[in-house]
Design an enzyme around this catalytic site. Structure first.
Site, mmCIF file in Angstrom:
data_model
loop_
_atom_site.group_PDB
_atom_site.id
_atom_site.type_symbol
_atom_site.label_atom_id
_atom_site.label_comp_id
_atom_site.label_asym_id
_atom_site.label_seq_id
_atom_site.Cartn_x
_atom_site.Cartn_y
_atom_site.Cartn_z
ATOM 1 N N SER A 162 -9.633 -63.322 -29.982
ATOM 2 C CA SER A 162 -10.839 -62.719 -29.372
ATOM 3 C C SER A 162 -11.402 -63.607 -27.977
ATOM 4 C CB SER A 162 -12.137 -62.814 -30.421
ATOM 5 O OG SER A 162 -12.201 -64.040 -31.005
ATOM 6 N N LYS A 217 -15.943 -59.768 -25.381
ATOM 7 C CA LYS A 217 -17.347 -59.400 -25.172
ATOM 8 C C LYS A 217 -17.554 -58.694 -24.264
ATOM 9 C CE LYS A 217 -19.392 -61.757 -28.388
ATOM 10 N NZ LYS A 217 -20.581 -61.462 -29.169
#
Length: 522
Positions: free
Chosen positions: A322, A69
């Site tokens: 991720s 992110k």
């Protein structure tokens, strides 16, 4: 449910403000490396050998905030005007976006305010503060926190930084695709997690511009499949509810721009269950010793499932880890469910006659197979229902064979391996108090754990005394642990304990234990 859904760009839409070429340009120019790292593409050796493919994992857990992110947040914030940077930025998040925004703000000298629900775990709140973010706790859920963030943005002229549905955020996440091609330009398949769609959209648009022969597959959690629903409807739709196990992708509605790009550039979308995600968390740990958060392991779970469904062999496959911002206590759930996700454990409800020796006869039918769990409590004089876990070496085929053997042996069986309520609740609720008074003594045992150890334990124990309670769970430790109740008359206790001393197992009389007296004793 069709778990693998092909993507066809057949829906007519308004032209995007940015073309695919525009996105390619913006990805290549994104200044994310002022704060982000080029993360390694690591081969999963054990999993590759097991599946007959080369499987590699893009380690975005190695970012300073332990997730991808950071890329999108920094790319958008770096493009703000001096006046916007001076005013500050704001977002609503209880997870990885919050930390990415906070660190980006610290790097750029921009005050970042993050509105988080009151229910956010303290570890996440402190992580945001440690990166320099200002935390505002508000509301009982994300929607209430987001509404407050919008209010604050209007009041203080903050710039709202969305978590996924913005071209600059998408382009920032797309830098992962650029690294993938630099690290392995011969990939056949790339699997990408999908929540709001920012990562999948950014990586897919780059890969399809540069090497369109690479198959790009989106992966969603079954209980949060907002992209799959949007593809079926031809436009983004809002799910009634989403599952929270993989909270990093628990998004009710995919973004408008991310949907447009995913629809255009993804080759397929596959959904996976929570158990399959848990199995992928375990695979990652066994190959890398890294602990992924559930959403972080999502794309690897999809890779494994897709490769199995399509019988892929000798292919070069990559998935993105991720994120790794895991609530530590969630590992308990992962540990319980990963074997089920790999079809390495089966859960069965079995009815056995209530007579001495019936339990031992039942275990003989199982043979040398490893029993992972056994829960039983005396109920009446005729039949007993038991909850059993069995280790599997050959998946569903072996479980079907076990069920057939038990039925031929006269034991009615129900397969609970895919029963969510059984796995979440019932397995922990087996038992209770007996329906009639029992002269019962309770003992705990420890014995070396190896294949057939439980059967040997029962054979050694013999059938002289009736078992009225039994609980066993193999957690992979060196020693098996059993809690066992016996019907014993007062005159039998001395001879029984003498017999136990001769067996050579560690044991302890637990009859006076307050937990037993409170919940299980007559």
């Amino acid at each position: 449910m069709n778990e693998v859904q092909q993507v066809n760009d057949t829906t007519s839409r308004e032209p995007s403000p940015l073309s695919s070429a525009d996105y390619l340009r913006d990805i290549l120019r994104a200044p994310v490396y002022e704060v982000a790292q080029v993360t390694p593409l690591q081969t999963l050796q054990r999993l590759s050998e097991r599946t007959g493919n080369q499987i590699q994992l893009k380690r975005e857990d190695r970012q300073p905030v332990h997730s991808f992110k950071l890329r999108g947040a920094y790319n958008m914030m770096s493009q703000l005007t001096p006046a916007q940077q001076q005013a500050g930025v704001i977002a609503a998040s209880a997870g990885n976006h919050a930390q990415g925004l906070a660190l980006s703000g610290k790097q750029l000298g921009v005050q970042a305010t993050i509105v988080m629900p009151l229910t956010t775990p303290n570890i996440k709140v402190e992580a945001v503060k440690s990166f320099g973010g200002k935390v505002v706790l508000h509301g009982n859920n994300f929607d209430e926190a987001k509404a407050r963030a919008v209010e604050l943005a209007e009041q203080h002229h903050f710039t709202f930084i969305p978590p996924f549905d913005h071209p600059a955020v998408i382009a920032g996440q797309g830098t992962i695709g650029m690294e993938l091609l630099q690290q392995n330009g011969h990939l056949d398949y790339v699997f990408l997690p999908v929540g709001g769609g920012g990562l999948a959209a950014g990586v897919a648009v780059l890969l399809k511009q540069l090497l369109p022969q690479i198959k790009v597959i989106g992966v969603e959690a079954e209980d949060s499949a907002c992209l799959k629903a949007a593809l079926a409807a031809g436009e983004p739709v809002t799910l009634d509810q989403v599952g929270m196990f993989a909270d990093g992708v628990a998004v009710k509605r995919i973004g408008d721009e991310t949907f447009r790009l995913c629809q255009q550039h993804l080759d397929a979308v596959i959904t996976v269950s929570s158990d399959e995600i848990c199995a992928a968390v375990k695979d990652i740990f066994e190959d890398t010793r890294a602990i992924a958060e559930p959403s972080g392991a999502l794309s690897l779970a999809g890779l494994k499932k897709y490769a199995d469904v399509h019988q892929l062999q000798d292919k070069k496959l990559a998935a993105v880890l991720s994120g790794a911002n895991l609530n530590f206590h969630g590992l308990r759930y992962v540990s319980e469910r990963c074997e089920l996700g790999e079809k390495r454990e089966g859960l069965l409800a079995i009815t056995i006659p209530e007579r001495q020796g019936a339990f031992l006869d039942f275990c003989h039918i199982l043979g040398g197979r490893a029993v992972t769990e056994f829960n039983y409590r005396y109920s009446d004089d005729s039949l007993a229902n038991v909850f059993v876990g069995v280790r599997l070496m050959q998946g569903q085929e072996e479980l079907d064979s076990i069920i057939e053997d038990l039925r031929q042996g006269g034991y009615p069986v129900v397969d609970l391996s895919d029963d969510e309520m059984a796995k979440l609740h019932v397995r922990y609720m087996i038992g209770g108090r007996p329906s009639k008074p029992l002269q019962e003594k309770l003992y705990s045992f420890e014995f070396p754990e190896y294949p057939g150890a439980l059967l040997k334990f029962l054979n050694t124990l013999g059938t002289r005394w009736n078992i009225s309670l039994f609980n066993y769970r193999n957690h992979g430790a060196d020693y098996g642990r059993v809690l066992c109740g016996f019907e014993l008359e007062e005159g039998d206790v001395l001879s029984f304990t003498s017999y136990l001393r001769e067996l050579g197992y560690q044991w302890k009389d637990e009859t006076a234990n307050p937990a037993y007296q409170f919940f299980l004793a007559q």
